[in-house]
Design a protein around this motif. Structure first.
Motif, PDB file in Angstrom:
ATOM      1  N   GLN A   1       0.828  -1.167   0.038  1.00 19.00           N
ATOM      2  CA  GLN A   1      -0.252   0.144  -0.062  1.00 19.00           C
ATOM      3  C   GLN A   1       0.884   1.376   0.222  1.00 19.00           C
ATOM      4  OE1 GLN A   1      -3.530   0.063   2.535  1.00 19.00           O
ATOM      5  NE2 GLN A   1      -3.125  -1.969   2.880  1.00 19.00           N
ATOM      6  N   CYS A   2       2.017   1.238   0.466  1.00 14.62           N
ATOM      7  CA  CYS A   2       2.892   2.258   0.582  1.00 14.62           C
ATOM      8  C   CYS A   2       4.190   2.023  -0.119  1.00 14.62           C
ATOM      9  CB  CYS A   2       2.868   2.886   1.859  1.00 14.62           C
ATOM     10  SG  CYS A   2       1.597   3.434   2.844  1.00 14.62           S
ATOM     11  N   PRO A   3       4.280   1.714  -1.379  1.00 19.74           N
ATOM     12  CA  PRO A   3       5.593   1.144  -2.096  1.00 19.74           C
ATOM     13  C   PRO A   3       6.580   2.162  -2.126  1.00 19.74           C
ATOM     14  CG  PRO A   3       3.944   1.581  -3.623  1.00 19.74           C
ATOM     15  CD  PRO A   3       3.306   1.696  -2.381  1.00 19.74           C
ATOM     16  N   ASP A   4       6.479   3.497  -1.938  1.00 21.91           N
ATOM     17  CA  ASP A   4       7.473   4.486  -1.879  1.00 21.91           C
ATOM     18  C   ASP A   4       8.016   4.556  -0.711  1.00 21.91           C
ATOM     19  OD1 ASP A   4       5.031   5.699  -0.970  1.00 21.91           O
ATOM     20  OD2 ASP A   4       5.475   7.607  -1.443  1.00 21.91           O
ATOM     21  N   LYS A   5       7.318   4.225   0.449  1.00 18.65           N
ATOM     22  CA  LYS A   5       8.088   4.295   1.748  1.00 18.65           C
ATOM     23  C   LYS A   5       9.203   3.381   2.191  1.00 18.65           C
ATOM     24  CE  LYS A   5       4.864   7.407   3.102  1.00 18.65           C
ATOM     25  NZ  LYS A   5       5.499   8.879   3.351  1.00 18.65           N
ATOM     26  N   SER A   6      10.227   4.057   2.672  1.00 18.18           N
ATOM     27  CA  SER A   6      11.443   3.132   3.158  1.00 18.18           C
ATOM     28  C   SER A   6      10.872   2.424   4.647  1.00 18.18           C
ATOM     29  CB  SER A   6      12.447   3.734   3.162  1.00 18.18           C
ATOM     30  OG  SER A   6      12.677   4.980   4.051  1.00 18.18           O
ATOM     31  N   PHE A   7      11.284   1.264   4.693  1.00 16.37           N
ATOM     32  CA  PHE A   7      10.938   0.686   6.148  1.00 16.37           C
ATOM     33  C   PHE A   7      11.980  -0.481   6.660  1.00 16.37           C
ATOM     34  CE2 PHE A   7       8.521  -2.303   3.421  1.00 16.37           C
ATOM     35  CZ  PHE A   7       8.401  -3.384   4.400  1.00 16.37           C
ATOM     36  N   VAL A   8      12.017  -0.660   7.894  1.00 19.15           N
ATOM     37  CA  VAL A   8      12.760  -1.652   8.457  1.00 19.15           C
ATOM     38  C   VAL A   8      11.801  -2.288   9.764  1.00 19.15           C
ATOM     39  CG1 VAL A   8      13.747  -0.433  10.164  1.00 19.15           C
ATOM     40  CG2 VAL A   8      15.107  -2.446   9.298  1.00 19.15           C
TER      41      VAL A   8
ATOM     42  N   LEU B   1      -3.473   6.789   6.768  1.00 16.16           N
ATOM     43  CA  LEU B   1      -2.778   7.899   7.421  1.00 16.16           C
ATOM     44  C   LEU B   1      -1.459   8.237   6.621  1.00 16.16           C
ATOM     45  CD1 LEU B   1      -2.992   9.893   9.748  1.00 16.16           C
ATOM     46  CD2 LEU B   1      -1.670   8.147  11.316  1.00 16.16           C
ATOM     47  N   LEU B   2      -0.495   7.484   6.442  1.00 14.74           N
ATOM     48  CA  LEU B   2       0.637   7.788   5.977  1.00 14.74           C
ATOM     49  C   LEU B   2       0.567   8.566   4.406  1.00 14.74           C
ATOM     50  CD1 LEU B   2       2.966   4.847   6.811  1.00 14.74           C
ATOM     51  CD2 LEU B   2       3.081   7.016   7.654  1.00 14.74           C
ATOM     52  N   GLU B   3      -0.331   8.112   3.601  1.00 12.15           N
ATOM     53  CA  GLU B   3      -0.585   8.775   2.410  1.00 12.15           C
ATOM     54  C   GLU B   3      -1.494  10.023   2.407  1.00 12.15           C
ATOM     55  OE1 GLU B   3       0.210   7.647  -0.917  1.00 12.15           O
ATOM     56  OE2 GLU B   3       1.751   6.403   0.510  1.00 12.15           O
ATOM     57  N   HIS B   4      -2.258  10.205   3.628  1.00  9.21           N
ATOM     58  CA  HIS B   4      -2.997  11.314   3.990  1.00  9.21           C
ATOM     59  C   HIS B   4      -1.920  12.443   4.407  1.00  9.21           C
ATOM     60  CE1 HIS B   4      -6.559  13.568   4.677  1.00  9.21           C
ATOM     61  NE2 HIS B   4      -6.061  14.059   6.040  1.00  9.21           N
ATOM     62  N   MET B   5      -0.759  12.264   5.169  1.00 13.10           N
ATOM     63  CA  MET B   5       0.067  13.057   5.727  1.00 13.10           C
ATOM     64  C   MET B   5       0.905  13.636   4.489  1.00 13.10           C
ATOM     65  SD  MET B   5       1.455  11.395   9.412  1.00 13.10           S
ATOM     66  CE  MET B   5       2.637  12.570   9.458  1.00 13.10           C
ATOM     67  N   LYS B   6       1.431  12.571   3.530  1.00 12.40           N
ATOM     68  CA  LYS B   6       1.943  13.021   2.406  1.00 12.40           C
ATOM     69  C   LYS B   6       1.095  14.002   1.497  1.00 12.40           C
ATOM     70  CE  LYS B   6       3.823  10.855  -1.943  1.00 12.40           C
ATOM     71  NZ  LYS B   6       4.050   9.812  -2.573  1.00 12.40           N
ATOM     72  N   LYS B   7      -0.066  13.672   1.417  1.00 14.26           N
ATOM     73  CA  LYS B   7      -0.875  14.614   0.441  1.00 14.26           C
ATOM     74  C   LYS B   7      -1.252  16.215   1.163  1.00 14.26           C
ATOM     75  CE  LYS B   7      -3.613  11.179  -1.582  1.00 14.26           C
ATOM     76  NZ  LYS B   7      -5.071  10.422  -1.973  1.00 14.26           N
ATOM     77  N   LYS B   8      -1.154  16.116   2.671  1.00 14.31           N
ATOM     78  CA  LYS B   8      -1.231  17.378   3.135  1.00 14.31           C
ATOM     79  C   LYS B   8       0.270  18.123   3.360  1.00 14.31           C
ATOM     80  CE  LYS B   8      -3.927  17.437   6.931  1.00 14.31           C
ATOM     81  NZ  LYS B   8      -5.100  18.434   6.494  1.00 14.31           N
ATOM     82  N   CYS B   9       1.197  17.377   3.037  1.00 13.71           N
ATOM     83  CA  CYS B   9       2.446  18.009   3.074  1.00 13.71           C
ATOM     84  C   CYS B   9       3.017  18.434   4.645  1.00 13.71           C
ATOM     85  CB  CYS B   9       2.559  19.151   2.175  1.00 13.71           C
ATOM     86  SG  CYS B   9       2.712  18.788   0.342  1.00 13.71           S
TER      87      CYS B   9
END
Length: 501
Positions: free
Chosen positions: A40-47, A420-428
């Motif tokens: 769902q968030c393929p552009d996010k780096s995570f560990v 939520l992560l995508e929403h924060m991205k859209k809201k900058c």
């Protein structure tokens, strides 16, 4: 697939310790979180940081005989990965299933094992979490930074189980074992064994050991409810005979089971005496009309105030009926050299005593949290739907269900976090915190969960450490999957309880 997995630093040899998201824990929740981030968030780096040497959490650390799920795997399994075996599965089968999820979705490269987090500090100046960790295999100290922290570490301490204080324990000449620290060299063949406890662990270990022991005595202070039934799903099996695709079978079986669980939960509140009769009648069918069901299997509480364990194929009761195991309902006066003296005066002799007496709650992995250098006391926070906490930015916690499979909430919270992560991205924006609204000013704050609703010992012992809840849906973990499956996807991320910066 139960082998230990390891991860290495990236191929260029340079370790990158900043990630968009850090997931804490590689158990059933953490592996699910990794899947949802990947898809769902393929552009996010995570560990994924895991303190143990392999994935699986409970299913990796618990090694006692017969360890198995007490939830069906159609709902304990992920919604995106069909379960094709019997509803109740062994730890080995569950680990194999999780290993397939890791392999099929290329998740291993995101997981770092033997990384134990000591502290987590939020800085509002940088809008970052800083995690101090230690490599448990080398002692190396590491630092990670992340924009978002996803806590999937489970809810109890793996390293040590709960054992009450009993007089005379040191006098006993045999071995005393807690299931969470099961020794590989324990030889119980031909031995007299006492298992203290009446929950799912006792109900699992007793039938697994009974054939090899001289005798197993289950010593309980008070009874618990069980559901004995065949370890099969007839609908799923019939669909397989029709050569239906496993993805369809998984979803159909899940819906059937969830509907039945919903009905069972509703009846436990609306007609508890009828549910009680049904449960005890199922036990009586195995043990016969002359067995003292009232004494040994009739709890004082209504059904579902504590978890009800499923007994596949009635194996616990078949062991009792055969004489290989027996129930004693009494209280411990003291341990002696030869066994346990009960308050009734009866003496139980044993070579081995197993203390299946539960576990201790771990509040967010026992990690030391600070926000802008101020220590976080989670008991002073208010929970937002059992996922977030007032005053704690950019962090979500997975805490599952008591009356339904834990993993059902893993998938629901996974959707919420990614949205939520995508929403924060859209809201900058870089920061989100939940806060009580003006209309919540005079809201009464109560304990995490109502003890009249659900009251297992491990929760009651640690309730004072848990976040508080309010009397409105936003400010409590309802423990109601059937409500949340409709509500969580519809959460308005621009509602006034969300504060963005």
């Amino acid at each position: 697939m139960t082998e230990t997995r390891t991860t290495t630093t990236p191929k260029n040899g340079q370790e990158n310790n900043h990630f968009d998201v850090v997931v804490v824990g590689a158990g059933i929740s953490g592996v699910g979180a990794a899947y949802h981030l990947t898809t769902q968030c393929p552009d996010k780096s995570f560990v994924v940081l895991e303190g143990l040497e392999s994935f699986g959490g409970t299913w990796h650390t618990h090694r006692y005989p017969g360890i198995r799920s007490d939830s069906d795997l159609y709902t304990f399994g992920y919604r995106f990965k069909p379960w094709t075996g019997a509803p109740i599965a062994s730890a080995e089968e569950i680990l194999s299933y999780m290993g397939e999820v890791i392999d099929e979705n290329d998740l291993a490269r995101h997981i770092r094992y033997q990384h134990k987090i000591r502290s987590a500090s939020w800085s509002s100046e940088n809008n970052l979490w800083t995690l101090e960790a230690i490599r448990t295999d080398t002692g190396e100290r590491l630092r990670f930074t992340t924009s978002f922290l996803w806590m999937c570490q489970g809810y109890y301490r793996h390293e040590k189980g709960y054992t009450p204080e009993w007089e005379g324990v040191e006098d006993f000449k045999g071995r005393i074992v807690h299931p969470q620290q099961w020794p590989e060299d324990l030889d119980y063949k031909g031995k007299r064994v006492i298992v203290i406890g009446s929950g799912a662990t006792a109900a699992t270990v007793v039938p697994a050991m009974a054939d090899d022991c001289a005798h197993v005595t289950v010593l309980q202070r008070s009874p618990t409810y069980f559901i004995p039934a065949r370890n099969e799903n007839k609908l799923a099996d019939q669909l397989r005979e029709l050569d239906i695709d496993e993805t369809w079978i998984h979803e159909i079986a899940r819906r059937q089971i969830l509907r039945e669980q919903d009905e069972f939960t509703r009846r436990s509140f609306e007609e508890p005496e009828a549910v009680k009769r049904d449960l005890l009648g199922a036990v009586r069918a195995y043990l016969g009309p002359d067995y003292d069901i009232d004494k040994h299997f009739t709890p004082k509480y209504r059904p579902w105030r504590q978890r009800v364990a499923f007994i596949p194929d009635g194996d616990l009761f078949r062991g009792i009926a055969s004489g290989k195991a027996s129930m004693v309902t009494d209280e411990i006066e003291r341990f002696t050299q030869k066994g346990i003296l009960l308050k009734s005066g009866e003496m139980l002799e044993a070579d081995i005593i197993i203390t299946a007496t539960g576990f201790d709650l771990s509040i967010l992995g026992d990690i030391k949290f600070t926000v802008d250098s101020t220590p976080v006391d989670f008991s002073k926070t208010v929970t937002y739907r059992g996922m977030m906490f007032t005053g704690v930015p950019n962090m979500v916690w997975i805490f599952g269900y008591f009356r339904a499979s834990w993993t059902l909430r893993v998938d629901l919270v996974g959707d919420f976090v990614c949205r939520l992560l995508e929403h924060m991205k859209k809201k900058c924006v870089n920061k989100v915190t939940v806060a009580l609204r003006p209309e919540d000013k005079d809201m009464p704050l109560k304990s995490w969960i109502d003890s009249e609703n659900f009251n297992p010992g491990y929760l009651m012992r640690s309730m004072h450490l848990m976040p508080r809840r309010g009397d409105k849906p936003e400010w409590q973990h309802t423990q109601d999957y059937w409500l949340e499956k409709n509500e969580l996807p519809k959460i308005d991320l621009d509602a006034s309880e969300f504060v963005y910066m």
